[in-house]
Design an enzyme around this catalytic site. Sequence first.
Site, PDB file in Angstrom:
ATOM      1  N   ASP A  67       1.049  -1.409   0.027  1.00 59.46           N
ATOM      2  CA  ASP A  67      -0.370  -0.063   0.222  1.00 59.46           C
ATOM      3  C   ASP A  67       0.567   1.095   0.121  1.00 59.46           C
ATOM      4  OD1 ASP A  67      -2.396   1.420  -0.107  1.00 59.46           O
ATOM      5  OD2 ASP A  67      -2.766   1.349   2.172  1.00 59.46           O
ATOM      6  N   ASP A  70       2.451   1.705  -3.672  1.00 55.21           N
ATOM      7  CA  ASP A  70       1.440   2.255  -4.773  1.00 55.21           C
ATOM      8  C   ASP A  70       1.712   3.464  -5.356  1.00 55.21           C
ATOM      9  OD1 ASP A  70      -0.185   2.047  -3.124  1.00 55.21           O
ATOM     10  OD2 ASP A  70      -1.725   0.801  -3.997  1.00 55.21           O
ATOM     11  N   GLY A  71       1.520   4.198  -3.864  1.00 53.77           N
ATOM     12  CA  GLY A  71       1.098   5.470  -3.406  1.00 53.77           C
ATOM     13  C   GLY A  71       2.616   6.296  -4.241  1.00 53.77           C
ATOM     14  N   ARG A  75       2.653   8.635  -7.638  1.00 52.89           N
ATOM     15  CA  ARG A  75       3.441  10.185  -7.613  1.00 52.89           C
ATOM     16  C   ARG A  75       4.385  10.050  -8.446  1.00 52.89           C
ATOM     17  NH1 ARG A  75       1.330   9.231  -2.145  1.00 52.89           N
ATOM     18  NH2 ARG A  75       3.584   8.571  -2.095  1.00 52.89           N
ATOM     19  N   SER A  81      -4.682   8.117 -10.472  1.00 51.69           N
ATOM     20  CA  SER A  81      -5.712   7.838 -10.778  1.00 51.69           C
ATOM     21  C   SER A  81      -7.260   7.121 -10.174  1.00 51.69           C
ATOM     22  CB  SER A  81      -6.313   6.375 -12.400  1.00 51.69           C
ATOM     23  OG  SER A  81      -5.959   4.948 -11.410  1.00 51.69           O
ATOM     24  N   ASP A  88      -7.449   0.600  -4.251  1.00 50.11           N
ATOM     25  CA  ASP A  88      -6.872   1.207  -2.895  1.00 50.11           C
ATOM     26  C   ASP A  88      -8.086   0.580  -1.917  1.00 50.11           C
ATOM     27  OD1 ASP A  88      -4.511   1.593  -1.347  1.00 50.11           O
ATOM     28  OD2 ASP A  88      -5.139   3.136  -0.945  1.00 50.11           O
ATOM     29  N   ASP A  92      -7.893  -2.754   1.090  1.00 56.54           N
ATOM     30  CA  ASP A  92      -7.934  -2.309   1.957  1.00 56.54           C
ATOM     31  C   ASP A  92      -8.629  -2.627   3.379  1.00 56.54           C
ATOM     32  OD1 ASP A  92      -5.406  -0.751   1.895  1.00 56.54           O
ATOM     33  OD2 ASP A  92      -5.669   1.033   1.677  1.00 56.54           O
TER      34      ASP A  92
END
Length: 237
Positions: A67, A70-71, A75, A81, A88, A92
């Site tokens: 998690d 992927d963030g 960026r 998107s 996400d 979670d």
Amino acid sequence: KEPSILPTYTQTMANKSTTAGDVLLYIPNLIGYLRVICTVLSLILMICFPQRWIIAIILYVSSFVGDLFDGIAARKFDQCSLFGGLLDMVTDRCSTTGLLCALSHEHTERPILVLLFTMLIILDISSHWCQMFFTASFKQHHKSAEGNQNSFALVRWYYSYYYFFGYCCVGTEFTYVAIYILAKVTTLDQYETIRIGCEYFLMISIPACITKQIVNVSQLCSACHAVAAYDAEQKNK
């Protein structure tokens, strides 16, 4: 030297229209798919092959750590998107729900714990769904300052301060992980060190878990109040 009449690769990519297929194959979304696979495999092992609990924990933690990446990827590659945010959020919520179900499976002889885990599932899903619905209705991200400007103070503070947000989220997930590990090692002498470590860790993580549930209640009430306020505003026009 005469300039080339052929477009450069950069120009070609800049002029290329983005398709739904492109979005589905964004790097952060590929990481999201791996997270889903890790979560599903971990839950299969927890429930159907409980003797493989160590592998299950490694897979679950890998999904959780994904998690973060992927963030970062979204960026770095400018690949944020709406689909990625949806993936996400769903991953979670489903991961946490699955782990709480696995905990219920481990404690079937203690109905009070099964009830507790069930209530945690209900609160987690309802609070995040209402928050997502409220902010999406105004075309805002559920974590953004703009999306939460009319939320309760605790919710605004939760999403505004990264370290507090991280402490609550990480502490909550690892509280559940530690409880699952304890269910496996309590009666096994060879894992005595792990048992003691988990018990000490829970002293740090349980306050985070409790705080997260308070935030969830506030988030649920805040989102419902905001939607009701919008309804009242529309009614009075």
